[in-house]
Design a protein around this motif. Structure first.
Motif, mmCIF file in Angstrom:
data_model
loop_
_atom_site.group_PDB
_atom_site.id
_atom_site.type_symbol
_atom_site.label_atom_id
_atom_site.label_comp_id
_atom_site.label_asym_id
_atom_site.label_seq_id
_atom_site.Cartn_x
_atom_site.Cartn_y
_atom_site.Cartn_z
ATOM 1 N N THR A 82 -20.242 3.665 -32.299
ATOM 2 C CA THR A 82 -20.982 3.125 -31.158
ATOM 3 C C THR A 82 -20.053 2.466 -30.146
ATOM 4 N N SER A 112 -23.804 -2.885 -31.941
ATOM 5 C CA SER A 112 -24.080 -1.460 -32.126
ATOM 6 C C SER A 112 -25.470 -1.104 -31.625
ATOM 7 N N ILE A 161 -26.434 1.825 -28.729
ATOM 8 C CA ILE A 161 -27.346 2.948 -28.949
ATOM 9 C C ILE A 161 -28.405 2.963 -27.842
#
Length: 486
Positions: free
Chosen positions: A258, A343, A347
């Motif tokens: 990520t 992370s 996303i």
């Protein structure tokens, strides 16, 4: 050849893709790569070590601090072997992640890989699963952090936090205040910028590695050969069952991917960071497990509540080292919250850039920080951690993770077949066998879960489908004619 259309295709308005085309449309690899280097989004600051710290920070946490006590009664001294088994299972997916991250350095991780290979609908499902995985994981670790704060307070002062501020209203309390606090503290660290938050994470990772090394150094002095006999009291079935439990101690390595769009040299450093963090974490897990079961007969873990701090007290006869360990565990779990929250925002950034969720999540400031994304996500997760008992929903994160892992393995197989010309900084050894084994391993663990977990996961997917068909599909950047109105 005449193009034969189905009735559904023929009924579609002119200029608007048919449903089948919308569900299977793919984002070209070249477009994904170009978006990561257009200079308008996230900024590239991180090298190999910073990326490795993200992988270690997200992975080395609750697995060794909490799950070990639950796995030992199942496997006995062979819990060391169970860690190896779980690590090998996770390694299949780590290899797939390493190949895909080197080819497609996009912050969407498994979501972006699925978009390029399987199609938009499965990419959405993957991204929706990752939302569950990261969001609820942050909340769950936040709850665990509060428990360690309470333990540290009790060890140092003999006092405990009131139950009203350690549990949400549905658990008999008022609000889980420590869980919300650690999430909000992580939010402020992320808002300070990637450079600053990566430095904070590096310090926390160093502390957690140091306290685990301290545990091994102290506990190993009390190791007795007799504590390893019988080595497998529950047989191989016990080792397999413990391995399934311990698998979730490894799932944080995908956080490295990520950070793809903030890596200075993603093609070179991402695969190396993923593999390095996996190898180091596996070695630490096995050393800690060996020292723990060697210092304390495995039957002493039978209640599933024996902690590493408790073992230190038993070995040394003083609570001093337990206090040091508990203090380090507080920082260790805080680093997990920081990295996993990071992370989650990345996303959402990738999904927003593709138009599947509102554009606010992909708007960045002058530092390249998605501020609105970070604040909205953090506040929502803080409320989740403070008010809602996680229960089956937290267990459902495991299915979401395994589903994403399986799709990454499938993505490797698809691109090996459809785009063999693409440059690969890292290649999965033993393909196609290795990725197939990765898919099968994920499927096996998914189908070993209880019906209640599947029910929670199914409910989450139903909500996700409603969001996709009601908003994401029509707002997708790949939609030829944007929907009017909403």
């Amino acid at each position: 050849m005449v193009d034969q259309k189905t009735p559904a295709d023929a009924a579609a308005p002119v200029g608007v893709p048919a449903l089948r085309e919308r569900l299977t449309r793919r984002k070209p690899v070249e477009k994904l790569v170009a978006e990561t280097s257009d200079g308008t989004g996230l900024q590239r600051h991180m090298g190999f070590w910073q990326l490795s710290m993200i992988g270690i920070g997200a992975t080395l946490g609750t697995g060794i601090f909490v799950v070990l006590g639950e796995a030992v009664p199942v496997a006995g001294p062979a819990v060391v072997l169970a860690f190896v088994l779980a690590g090998v299972t996770a390694l299949f997916s780590a290899l797939a992640y390493a190949e895909m991250a080197g080819m497609i350095p996009a912050s969407g991780s498994a979501y972006s890989y699925s978009y390029a290979t399987i199609g938009e609908f499965m990419a959405w499902v993957c991204g929706w699963c990752l939302m569950l995985t990261y969001g609820v994981s942050v909340a769950a670790v936040g709850v665990g952090w509060g428990q360690y704060i309470d333990e540290l307070l009790h060890l140092t002062t003999g006092l405990s936090l009131p139950g009203a501020v350690l549990a949400g209203p549905l658990e008999g309390g008022v609000v889980n205040l420590p869980a919300a606090i650690v999430v909000l503290l992580s939010m402020f660290a992320l808002l300070a910028g990637v450079r600053e938050s990566s430095r904070v994470n590096a310090v926390m990772v160093a502390v957690k590695v140091a306290i685990l090394a301290m545990f091994v150094a102290i506990a190993i002095t009390a190791v007795q050969d007799g504590n390893f006999a019988p080595f497998m009291p529950m047989g191989m079935a016990g080792v397999s069952a413990a391995g399934a439990t311990l698998f979730f101690s490894y799932i944080g390595f995908d956080s490295v991917s990520t950070a793809s769009e903030e890596a200075k040299n993603p093609q070179r450093d991402l695969p190396r960071a993923i593999m390095f963090s996996m190898v180091l974490v596996t070695a630490i897990y096995c050393l800690v497990a060996f020292a723990a079961v060697g210092a304390l007969d495995w039957t002493g873990f039978v209640d599933g509540e024996t902690s590493l701090a408790g073992i230190l007290t038993l070995v040394t006869g003083t609570p001093v080292w337990a206090v040091v360990f508990a203090a380090g565990a507080v920082l260790a779990l805080a680093s997990v919250v920081l990295v996993v929250l990071y992370s989650q925002t990345r996303i959402l950034y990738a999904m927003s850039r593709d138009g599947l969720i509102p554009k606010a999540f992909s708007t960045v400031d002058a530092k390249g920080t998605p501020r609105a994304n970070t604040v909205i996500t953090s506040v929502f997760i803080a409320l989740l951690a403070a008010l809602v008992p996680l229960g089956p929903l937290a267990d459902a994160t495991s299915i979401g993770t395994l589903f994403a892992f399986a799709l990454v393995n499938v993505a490797v197989l698809v691109l090996r077949r459809t785009r063999p010309d693409l440059p690969r900084a890292f290649r999965v050894p033993g393909a196609p066998v290795t990725p197939v084994l990765g898919v099968l391993a994920c499927a096996y663990l998914m189908f070993s879960m209880s019906p209640s977990v599947w029910a929670a996961f199914g409910a989450w997917l139903v909500v996700g489908l409603a969001v996709y068909f009601g908003y994401g599909m029509r707002r997708s950047a790949l939609e030829r004619v944007p929907a009017s109105g909403v």
